[in-house]
Scaffold this motif. Structure first.
Motif, PDB file in Angstrom:
ATOM      1  N   ASP A  44      -8.381  -2.844   8.092  1.00  0.00           N
ATOM      2  CA  ASP A  44      -8.876  -3.584   7.081  1.00  0.00           C
ATOM      3  C   ASP A  44      -8.232  -4.881   6.908  1.00  0.00           C
ATOM      4  O   ASP A  44      -8.738  -5.744   6.572  1.00  0.00           O
TER       5      ASP A  44
ATOM      6  N   GLU B  83       0.874  -1.299  -0.062  1.00  0.00           N
ATOM      7  CA  GLU B  83      -0.014  -0.176   0.055  1.00  0.00           C
ATOM      8  C   GLU B  83       0.862   1.471   0.154  1.00  0.00           C
ATOM      9  O   GLU B  83       1.704   1.480   1.048  1.00  0.00           O
TER      10      GLU B  83
ATOM     11  N   ARG C  21      -6.790   1.737   6.631  1.00  0.00           N
ATOM     12  CA  ARG C  21      -5.978   0.494   5.939  1.00  0.00           C
ATOM     13  C   ARG C  21      -5.621  -0.704   6.942  1.00  0.00           C
ATOM     14  O   ARG C  21      -5.658  -1.927   6.601  1.00  0.00           O
TER      15      ARG C  21
END
Length: 274
Positions: A254, A231, A251
């Motif tokens: 998740d 990411e 993020r």
């Protein structure tokens, strides 16, 4: 915040929240206080354990600085806290310690998140060597405080980041010259590029567009870890957990939810008849 005696040395840490354990490992010259933008969010879902590495924060400066030795102490801390398995998130030097934990005790990690880090801090290029030598010279001659201001500005150079600069400068200014140099030398001896294929837990690699570590190096790191996800945070620098706090937290949550779901699926999968 509590302190535990681990392998004969004091290990200071913060422990709050409920749910699966999540270990948060800070970077060079910092402490558990650096997770101030994650703590209110992540503790709503996880039991967050944020240790101070050797000589940082409230932890003993007399313990070994070798990164694998520090990883062993954090695994021992989990033993003392009766935590069988944990998710592990490390930033910068903390990312190196986190990777070391994944190699030393793979059965203890539910997942691994590596943020703005690499698999080897040895100064293998002229740019890295210059960066290392300049830090050694500055801290060796003047102490940590002048470096604190420089690092805070490099992390958060934007006009609207003045509060973050002030906070991080205060965090770094509390550090010790000898601790910083001993940690820096320990980092310079650590490299696991040849062992990344041994990391088997779900892995998220977080990178910043303008980090110290070039994106090509971070992509190489992510590609070498089986099934790792990468990411990249556009516009961010080395302090991604702070300068992109909301997006970073979302993020991470998740990713951790996906790792938990995968682990639960494995536990309830029916046995295959012989």
């Amino acid at each position: 915040m509590p302190t535990r005696r681990i392998e004969g040395f004091d290990c200071h840490y913060r422990d709050a929240g409920a749910g699966p354990a999540l270990v948060l490992i800070h970077g060079l010259g910092a402490s558990q206080a650096d997770w101030f933008t994650q703590w209110p969010v992540l503790t709503q879902h996880y039991r967050c354990i944020a240790p101070d590495l050797t000589g940082h924060g409230g932890s003993s400066p007399a313990a070994p600085y070798d990164l694998f030795a520090q990883a062993r102490r954090l695994i021992a801390l989990l033993d003392v806290l009766e935590v069988e398995q944990a998710h592990v998130l490390g930033h910068s030097m903390g990312g190196a310690v986190a990777q070391s934990m994944a190699l030393l005790a793979p059965e203890r990690l539910n997942s691994l998140t590596i943020c703005n880090s690499t698999a080897g801090f040895r100064p293998t290029t002229p740019k890295k060597l210059l960066e290392a030598l300049s830090r050694v010279a500055l801290v060796g001659a003047l102490g940590v405080q002048p470096l604190a201001g420089l690092i805070a500005y490099r992390l958060f150079p934007q006009a609207d980041q003045a509060e973050l600069r002030q906070t991080m400068r205060a965090h770094f200014s509390d550090g010790s010259r000898s601790v910083y140099l001993r940690s820096l030398f320990a980092l310079g001896r650590w490299s696991i590029w040849h062992r990344l294929g041994e990391i088997q837990c779900p892995t998220l690699v977080v990178a910043a567009e303008h980090d110290y570590f070039p994106l090509a190096e971070t992509r190489r790191l992510a590609a070498a870890i089986p099934d790792a996800r990468l990411e990249v945070f556009a516009g961010s620098r080395h302090g991604t957990p702070m300068d992109r706090a909301d997006a970073f937290n979302a993020r991470v949550l998740d990713f951790l939810a996906g790792a938990r779901q995968a682990a639960e699926s494995l536990r309830v999968a029916p046995a295959i008849p012989a």
